[in-house]
Write a protein that holds these residues in place. Structure first.
Motif, short mmCIF file in Angstrom:
data_model
loop_
_atom_site.label_atom_id
_atom_site.label_comp_id
_atom_site.label_asym_id
_atom_site.label_seq_id
_atom_site.Cartn_x
_atom_site.Cartn_y
_atom_site.Cartn_z
N LYS A 34 0.82 -1.21 0.00
CA LYS A 34 0.00 0.00 0.00
C LYS A 34 0.86 1.27 0.00
CE LYS A 34 -3.77 -2.16 2.63
NZ LYS A 34 -4.79 -2.05 1.58
N LYS A 35 0.22 2.40 -0.23
CA LYS A 35 0.80 3.73 -0.12
C LYS A 35 1.87 4.03 -1.16
CE LYS A 35 -0.11 3.95 4.83
NZ LYS A 35 0.45 4.19 6.19
N THR A 36 1.83 3.35 -2.31
CA THR A 36 2.78 3.66 -3.39
C THR A 36 2.07 4.23 -4.62
OG1 THR A 36 2.63 1.43 -4.33
CG2 THR A 36 4.32 1.81 -2.65
N GLY A 37 0.77 4.08 -4.67
CA GLY A 37 0.03 4.54 -5.84
C GLY A 37 0.07 3.56 -7.00
N ASN A 38 0.83 2.50 -6.87
CA ASN A 38 0.92 1.49 -7.93
C ASN A 38 -0.03 0.33 -7.66
OD1 ASN A 38 3.02 2.92 -9.21
ND2 ASN A 38 4.53 1.97 -7.83
#
Length: 282
Positions: free
Chosen positions: A118-122
């Motif tokens: 999570k929290k990578t935008g990928n």
């Protein structure tokens, strides 16, 4: 052998007189070939006999006589199927079947998660070896496989004789040239091309030569001609027969074809059974 105008991409074999309408058909004599047995006779194989007259040409290009080919051919309604099955079998049995790919479970590496969930935008990704990424596994890729298929020996033999008979019965489809193995004192492609022109052969058209023994000078003189195939009884195959525009035979090759594929020729099993019955009677 000229290709048919309605089907330019088809093999020239299918445009021969063997597949013309009945009104243009050469009369044939249908016979039945049955195995010799001790009281038990197998189902006869229906074949046709087609006689073709071929001109004999000297090394200088002059007509010196005529000869004939009297080979077994498949009946008109089954000839296409017999030849098609034989050529498909030959081509498919040449496949090695060694093409192979790796799935994502077989590709080396990819054990570590490339980035946090999570929290990578990928998008979520658990391995670099996913089929969606370069260097990853392959989905439903080719695997080693045995492509070989079986064809009966008699059926394959009938397909070859049908193709040769069709080529011989076509106008200008086949000629017989006197033995020329000793005519070439040294290997020279130019001399062989000159001989082909004397025999009425166009070097730009595909030609198949069938000789019992190929002299070394003849082999070296002809192997640089890309449209020419020099075959012996051991290397005779259906694809080269169908792929050629003209068949060139020698008198010895004609005798071999009549003995091997002729109407009076016996199959190997028939010969064995005949010998066995003679020994039993003795």
């Amino acid at each position: 052998m000229a290709s048919s105008a309605t089907a330019p991409n088809s093999l020239s074999f299918f445009s021969s007189s063997l597949f013309l309408s009945s009104s243009h058909q050469i009369p044939k004599t249908y016979i039945s070939v049955a195995k010799f047995g001790f009281g038990k006779v197998s189902k006869p194989l229906s074949v046709a006999s087609q006689l073709a007259t071929l001109p004999i040409i000297s090394f200088e290009g002059e007509k010196v006589g005529e000869t004939y080919l009297d080979l077994k051919t498949a009946p008109e309604d089954t000839a296409r199927a017999v030849v098609h099955r034989a050529i498909v079998t030959d081509l498919q049995n040449k496949r090695r079947g060694t093409a192979s790919t790796l799935t994502r479970g077989e590709v080396r590496g990819g054990g570590i998660k490339p980035y946090a969930q999570k929290k990578t935008g990928n998008a979520r990704r658990g391995s670099q070896r996913t089929p969606l990424r370069p260097g990853g596994g392959v989905v439903f890729g080719p695997r080693p496989k045995d492509w070989s298929i079986k064809i009966n020996r008699k059926e394959k033999k009938l397909a070859i004789s049908t193709a040769i008979s069709s080529a011989a019965s076509a106008e200008g489809g086949a000629i017989v040239v006197e033995e020329f193995g000793e005519k070439f004192e040294k290997p020279k492609t130019k001399d062989f091309l000159a001989a082909m022109k004397r025999w009425g052969l166009d070097p730009k058209e595909k030609a198949m030569f069938l000789m019992i023994d190929v002299d070394e000078n003849v082999d070296k003189s002809s192997r640089n001609i890309g449209t020419l195939r020099m075959l012996t009884p051991r290397t005779l195959n259906l694809f080269d027969i169908l792929n050629s525009d003209k068949l060139v035979l020698t008198p010895a090759a004609v005798d071999f074809l009549n003995a091997r594929y002729g109407v009076d020729a016996l199959d190997e099993e028939d010969e064995d059974d005949t010998e066995g019955s003679e020994e039993a009677a003795a």
